[in-house]
Write an enzyme that holds these catalytic residues in place. Structure first.
Site, PDB file in Angstrom:
ATOM      1  N   ASP A 266       0.876  -1.154   0.000  1.00 11.02           N
ATOM      2  CA  ASP A 266       0.000   0.000   0.000  1.00 11.02           C
ATOM      3  C   ASP A 266       0.932   1.227   0.000  1.00 11.02           C
ATOM      4  OD1 ASP A 266      -3.176   0.678   1.652  1.00 11.02           O
ATOM      5  OD2 ASP A 266      -2.042   1.771   0.129  1.00 11.02           O
TER       6      ASP A 266
HETATM    7  C1  GLC Z   1      -4.195   4.298  -0.380  1.00  7.15           C
HETATM    8  C2  GLC Z   1      -5.099   3.147   0.014  1.00  7.15           C
HETATM    9  C3  GLC Z   1      -5.125   2.032  -0.991  1.00  7.15           C
HETATM   10  C4  GLC Z   1      -4.956   2.631  -2.372  1.00  7.15           C
HETATM   11  C5  GLC Z   1      -3.537   3.145  -2.432  1.00  7.15           C
HETATM   12  C6  GLC Z   1      -3.198   3.773  -3.781  1.00  7.15           C
HETATM   13  O1  GLC Z   1      -3.522   4.778   0.756  1.00  7.15           O
HETATM   14  O2  GLC Z   1      -4.853   2.569   1.289  1.00  7.15           O
HETATM   15  O3  GLC Z   1      -6.357   1.334  -0.826  1.00  7.15           O
HETATM   16  O4  GLC Z   1      -5.178   1.655  -3.372  1.00  7.15           O
HETATM   17  O5  GLC Z   1      -3.245   4.056  -1.392  1.00  7.15           O
HETATM   18  O6  GLC Z   1      -3.890   4.961  -3.930  1.00  7.15           O
END
Ligand code: GLC
Length: 740
Positions: A266
């Site tokens: 993430d």
């Molecule tokens: C965010 C979220 C995740 C998302 C990622 C990319 O913090 O936790 O669900 O896909 O970053 O944007």
């Protein structure tokens, strides 16, 4: 391209080029001024002597022209000619937004959910997108946590069916990533939805039995449906950050689940291993993450700055890097990017059937909204009635939820537009009536808010109230469009108070005092605590965030052109003190004795009942459904046998309608104390007014298995009670069966 050709490419890459394939950056790193949406801390990355044209993937480049230009320039300048892969948060819509996942789960219509995901994939495919960071399938039992809006709710059966439907919808049933498909990325692995106190990014701590029984099944269902990517979670799990958790990611995900796709972190999660106190520094974090099986580093410089030195110092086995790079190359190959780096962008038949999107969007609106109250058949409204539509959501287009950055706001149907399409506009009068909330300072808008900022300016509350009262006085009936701003839920949207904002309660009380019927339509990303206002509504329709066309469905229901059929995929607490509260609760040695609430020594509260305001599975219709004549084809069954339980369902109302028959199981005696009931199957069924249909559910031995305290999946011979019910607290129709 054949596998051996990929191996040849891998062998031809320098270490820098290999590491580059494991780095993901946002669009502005490739092209100045690229429209991007920051979904996390946009700290400067600190890339050191790094060649941007080694990078393997780009994140959230949602403008097709930017995307094409970036790919173009990249392919000209990169030495290895391996195309960029583009990934984005296309969670439940790209430009056309469907209802938020929690609302979709309330349809209990997994075929519809799959159709929706297919349409989303098609729209994003033509814009050149390759991967979506969806479905999010984190099971959630705590509505204080903002991302409950993005989840399929509190139930394992719903979560696993939702996961399967979304993956098949995005990737195509065979998972072969044919034309108009997207590679799906299930997230967040694992158990991100169970943070302590419902607080965002909070620690997660639970037994392996709980993890395996309740929280892992939805991810497993996505892996079994051949999902191409998995994303790590921000949280620690039993003290170890998920992103650096070798047991979770290699032993469980790779070896036990058999996942062989790409594992991406993430946003900046590798770097956060240092913040967690689990890595000494970025270099240590890079080693831990790579050894824990993480393939791609999203938006930090940890891999790019440290993997090479770790390998050269003999502190990291280069085969781990080769394996990760090969998985990235295989994903690009599965998408056909070597043959066509502009996949989708130049597809000749890229005209999309707008009509199909509208039709699905309206159907979703009709099936995901939940009718929670309808005293004296207040709904549906008569065509002749003079209706005052009052409230901050009467004409508000911000009804797509937080995870809809690329929504086309011009096409969003507001409640006003939806109602003007089905009622005589001369009988409608509108007023904003109240602010959504009186202080946005703690909402902490990220740049997602863009051109919406005008919607979040606080106005003169008294003036709004007075204007609404004047208009409501002219009407026969009042529709109150209330709710939460869509940035009060979603990532970073945890709240301790999930009652309706007091300024809106003031509007409700003011409208109620006029002595006319009041119908509530509530727009929100979570179950709210409605105990202080539920009695003021004559009828209440819970709209969630219905997306681009959902309000057409809401208006159809208000006008009686559609019959509500949504059922709650999440329990509604009376107040925050009951949380966590969920239907498949565990038994107590001193269950409450309903006949004697004052008896002290039972499992209860002194100041509140144990019951939720609305139970899981609850949802009214304009019809009534009578259940009777429950039967089973085996009162005794062996592990190898299927049993079928059936019930007769009669539509005793005046309108044809759909309902969701729910089959629950109660396990009397087991190796551990089992939940009071568990949902094992649902059947959505259409029944004409006055008709009766027999609904059957087939149960196999798998429906009677559970993880014991050793985390082993087992079952026990003995007695079970099967319920065929209208919601989790409906125990009227039950039958005993025995596993022998
Ligand atoms: C965010 C979220 C995740 C998302 C990622 C990319 O913090 O936790 O669900 O896909 O970053 O944007």
């Amino acid at each position: 391209m054949k596998h051996n050709q990929l191996m040849h490419i891998l062998d031809s890459l320098t270490l820098d080029q290999k590491i580059g394939q494991l780095v993901q950056l946002s669009g502005e790193f490739f092209k100045e001024g690229t429209q991007t949406t920051e979904t996390g801390p946009s700290t400067k990355l600190g890339l050191e002597n790094y060649n941007i044209y080694n990078t393997g993937s780009a994140i959230n480049v949602t403008n097709a022209q930017d995307l094409r230009a970036i790919q173009n320039e990249y392919l000209e300048k990169t030495e290895h000619k391996i195309p960029l892969i583009f990934m984005a948060d296309i969670i439940y819509g790209f430009e056309t937004i469907f209802p938020i996942p929690l609302a979709q789960a309330c349809t209990f219509d997994f075929e519809l959910i799959q159709q929706g995901a297919k349409i989303v994939a098609e729209e994003a495919y033509y814009a050149g997108q390759h991967v979506t960071f969806s479905p999010m399938v984190d099971l959630v039992r705590d509505p204080r946590w903002g991302r409950v809006m993005e989840s399929p709710g509190e139930d394992v059966y719903v979560g696993t069916n939702f996961a399967r439907a979304m993956v098949n919808g995005f990737q195509g049933k065979d998972g072969k990533l044919g034309p108009k498909s997207l590679a799906a990325c299930v997230k967040h692995f694992a158990a991100y939805g169970a943070p302590v106190a419902g607080r965002e990014y909070g620690a997660v701590d639970m037994s392996e039995q709980q993890l395996r029984e309740v929280y892992l099944p939805s991810y497993r269902a996505a892996v079994d449906a051949n999902v191409k990517l998995v994303m790590t979670a921000f949280n620690t799990l039993n003290g170890i950050p998920a992103t650096g958790n070798k047991w979770l990611n290699r032993t469980l995900l790779r070896n036990e689940f058999g996942f062989d796709g790409v594992f991406i972190t993430d946003y900046a999660a590798i770097k956060e291993l240092v913040q967690h106190g689990y890595a000494e520094d970025d270099c240590d974090a890079a080693r831990i993450a790579m050894e824990a099986g993480v393939d791609i580093d999203m938006k930090t410089s940890v891999y790019s700055n440290h993997l090479k030195s770790l390998v050269e110092a003999g502190q990291l086995d280069i085969t781990l890097i080769d394996e990760a790079v090969l998985r990235v190359l295989e994903l690009k190959n599965d998408l056909g990017l070597f043959e066509n780096p502009y996949r989708g962008l130049d597809d000749p038949n890229s005209q999309i059937d707008e009509g199909k999107k509208i039709e699905k969007g309206v159907e979703f609106g009709e099936k995901s909204a939940v009718l929670l109250k309808n005293d004296n058949q207040t709904l549906p409204l008569s065509a002749a009635a003079k209706i005052a539509v009052i409230g901050p959501f009467a004409e508000n287009p911000a009804i797509v939820g937080m995870w809809a950055f690329s929504a086309d706001y011009h096409r969003i149907v507001t409640l006003r537009k939806g109602m003007e399409d089905v009622f005589n506009p001369e009988n409608l009068i509108f007023a904003e009536g109240s602010n959504i909330m009186m202080d946005y300072n703690r909402v902490g808008f990220s740049d997602n808010i863009g051109n919406l900022s005008a919607l979040f300016q606080v106005k003169d509350q008294e003036q709004l109230l007075d204007d609404a009262e004047a208009k409501a006085k002219e009407a026969d009936i009042i529709v109150l469009a209330l709710g939460e701003s869509m940035f009060e839920s979603g990532e970073g949207g945890s709240k301790t108070n999930i009652h309706l904002a007091s300024c809106q309660v003031e509007l409700l009380k003011r409208m109620k005092s006029l002595g006319k019927p009041v119908i509530g339509v509530i727009y929100t990303g979570r179950p709210l605590c409605l105990d202080n206002i539920i009695d003021d509504f004559d009828a209440l329709l819970y709209a969630w965030y219905p997306g681009t066309y959902g309000n057409s469905g809401i208006a159809n229901m208000l006008a009686g052109k559609a019959n509500p059929s949504g059922h709650l995929a999440m329990t509604f607490p009376k107040n925050e003190g009951q949380i966590p509260i969920y239907y498949n609760t565990y038994r107590s040695g001193r269950p409450i004795r309903s006949e004697d609430v004052a008896y002290r020594f039972t499992s209860r509260y002194i100041d509140q009942t144990n019951q939720p305001l609305f139970p899981f599975g609850f949802g009214l219709s304009y019809s009534e459904f009578r259940y009777d004549n429950i039967k089973t084809d085996h009162s005794e069954f062996k592990e190898s046998e299927l049993i079928t339980v059936s019930i007769d369902v009669t539509n005793t109302g005046l309108m044809d309608g759909e309902t969701v028959v729910q089959c629950y199981v109660h396990d009397h005696i087991a190796q551990i104390s089992r939940p009071v009931i568990e949902l094992k199957q649902t059947k959505r069924i259409f029944i004409k007014a006055g008709e009766t249909k027999t609904v059957s559910c087939g149960l196999s031995i798998d429906d009677f298995k559970y993880h014991n305290d050793k985390g082993t999946k087992v079952y026990d011979k003995g007695q079970f009670t099967i319920y065929m019910a209208q919601h989790a607290e409906d125990r009227a129709n039950h039958i005993e069966v025995r596993l022998v």
